[in-house]
Design an enzyme around this catalytic site. Structure first.
Site, PDB file in Angstrom:
ATOM      1  N   SER A  75       0.794  -1.233   0.000  1.00  0.00           N
ATOM      2  CA  SER A  75       0.000   0.000   0.000  1.00  0.00           C
ATOM      3  C   SER A  75       0.826   1.282   0.000  1.00  0.00           C
ATOM      4  CB  SER A  75      -0.950   0.014   1.207  1.00  0.00           C
ATOM      5  OG  SER A  75      -2.026  -0.875   0.997  1.00  0.00           O
ATOM      6  N   LYS A  78       0.370   3.339  -3.002  1.00  0.00           N
ATOM      7  CA  LYS A  78      -0.797   4.208  -3.164  1.00  0.00           C
ATOM      8  C   LYS A  78      -0.396   5.678  -3.143  1.00  0.00           C
ATOM      9  CE  LYS A  78      -3.890   0.902  -0.881  1.00  0.00           C
ATOM     10  NZ  LYS A  78      -4.617   0.570   0.355  1.00  0.00           N
ATOM     11  N   TYR A 200      -3.205  -2.626 -10.500  1.00  0.00           N
ATOM     12  CA  TYR A 200      -3.176  -2.357  -9.060  1.00  0.00           C
ATOM     13  C   TYR A 200      -2.401  -3.444  -8.322  1.00  0.00           C
ATOM     14  CZ  TYR A 200      -4.891  -1.805  -4.272  1.00  0.00           C
ATOM     15  OH  TYR A 200      -4.976  -1.662  -2.914  1.00  0.00           O
ATOM     16  N   TYR A 252      -3.840   3.683   7.632  1.00  0.00           N
ATOM     17  CA  TYR A 252      -5.084   2.936   7.737  1.00  0.00           C
ATOM     18  C   TYR A 252      -5.992   3.562   8.794  1.00  0.00           C
ATOM     19  CZ  TYR A 252      -2.342  -0.516   5.098  1.00  0.00           C
ATOM     20  OH  TYR A 252      -1.569  -1.138   4.166  1.00  0.00           O
ATOM     21  N   VAL A 270       1.099  -3.640   4.030  1.00  0.00           N
ATOM     22  CA  VAL A 270       0.992  -4.920   4.718  1.00  0.00           C
ATOM     23  C   VAL A 270       2.166  -5.841   4.414  1.00  0.00           C
ATOM     24  CG1 VAL A 270      -1.522  -4.839   4.938  1.00  0.00           C
ATOM     25  CG2 VAL A 270      -0.489  -5.904   2.910  1.00  0.00           C
TER      26      VAL A 270
END
Length: 326
Positions: A75, A78, A200, A252, A270
């Protein structure tokens, strides 16, 4: 700076390095948490790998532990894809697809901004998929090449994806498919859902080191200029927006507590990595695959908490010695 100022700066650097070494020794024995297992391939990583790295906007670098060990960026990608989208399409266009509001929900929640008919923010899966949909190119091959070129601007080389993790995410990413098709039904993303999901999964499967993450952080901290190459990777206004969402949404559903206690713009993954960015100073990164219930590295969070406290790194701390020379 004069000789006295130079000596003060050098003393601070030595203090920081020694503190990081001691922290690594103190925290490496923490055995709480476990690697992510909802992506089967991630459950196979060595749980006790541990590394800390830092790089300044002047190009000074320091690392300790397993800093050359490669792991999947997950992530943390992102944040970089968000910068690419802003750079390519502009802020207004991106905001039509993805907002900037922290959700308090888990990163893979199937939820949208109903009022704005958009994904809530770019750091949760819905927003990240909407951002990935904005990557330009004719077909998956060209779009993957676009993302790899973006990584190269930050790192000086094009990293490779971990094929096993990529395939594992493709095979098990049903919740992300549900999110994507919901957004398709609302007109938030284009009718190329499987291609965008493959992209992705690919961007999340890219292999990096802790040293790589520190270099990425230094570039964003340097108003988008890569300290190693001098290249303007993203515009200063884009770097500002990246820093903002990293601070408010990057950890998160722990983001609010992180902003309160640590106060450093950051993004976790993660895979076990955490990227922290200290504006006008540099980037810090940690790697340890043992995760807490939020999906954040337990050892990594501990490192950032300790360093923020000891060196007054919180953005709103009244005494931030790293922004002064004396």
């Amino acid at each position: 700076m004069g000789d006295a100022d130079d000596q003060v700066a050098e003393d601070r650097r030595l203090w920081f390095r020694e503190t990081v070494r001691r922290l690594h020794d103190d925290i490496r024995g923490v055995a709480e948490g476990a690697p992510a297992d909802y992506i089967p391939e991630l459950a196979n990583v060595e749980p006790d790998r541990f590394a800390i790295a830092a790089e300044t906007i002047e190009g000074d670098h320091f690392s300790v532990g397993d800093c050359g060990h490669r792991f999947t960026i997950q992530s943390i990608s992102k944040l970089l894809l968000y910068g690419l989208a802003l750079e390519t399409h502009g802020r207004d266009h991106v905001l039509e697809r993805v907002g900037v509001a922290p959700t308090g929900d888990s990163f893979n929640a199937i939820t949208l901004d109903e009022h704005g008919n958009r994904a809530p923010n770019p750091m949760v899966n819905a927003g990240a998929i909407a951002v990935t949909d904005l990557v330009e190119g004719d077909g998956l091959h060209e779009r993957v090449a676009t993302v790899r070129r973006m990584y190269e601007q930050y790192l000086g080389h094009q990293p490779e994806p971990d094929r096993a993790v990529w395939e594992s995410e493709q095979a098990t990413g049903h919740r992300n498919r549900a999110i994507a098709y919901l957004m398709l039904s609302r007109g938030i993303i284009a009718d190329r859902v499987e291609e965008t999901l493959d992209l992705y999964f690919a961007q999340c499967s890219v292999l990096v080191t802790t040293d790589d993450l520190a270099a990425i952080g230094a570039t964003i901290a340097n108003h988008g200029v890569n300290p190693r190459t001098g290249e303007q990777v993203v515009r200063p206004d884009v770097a500002r927006d990246m820093l903002t969402v990293a601070l408010t949404c990057g950890m998160y559903d722990y983001a609010g507590e992180w902003a309160f206690t640590v106060g450093i713009p950051a993004k976790s993954g993660v895979g076990g990595g955490i990227l922290g960015i200290i504006p006008d100073v540099g980037g810090m990164a940690t790697f340890s695959p043992r995760l807490d219930s939020h999906g954040n590295s337990i050892r990594g969070v501990r490192v950032f908490e300790e360093l923020s406290d000891r060196f007054a790194l919180h953005l709103f701390d009244p005494d931030r010695p790293w922004t002064r020379t004396s």
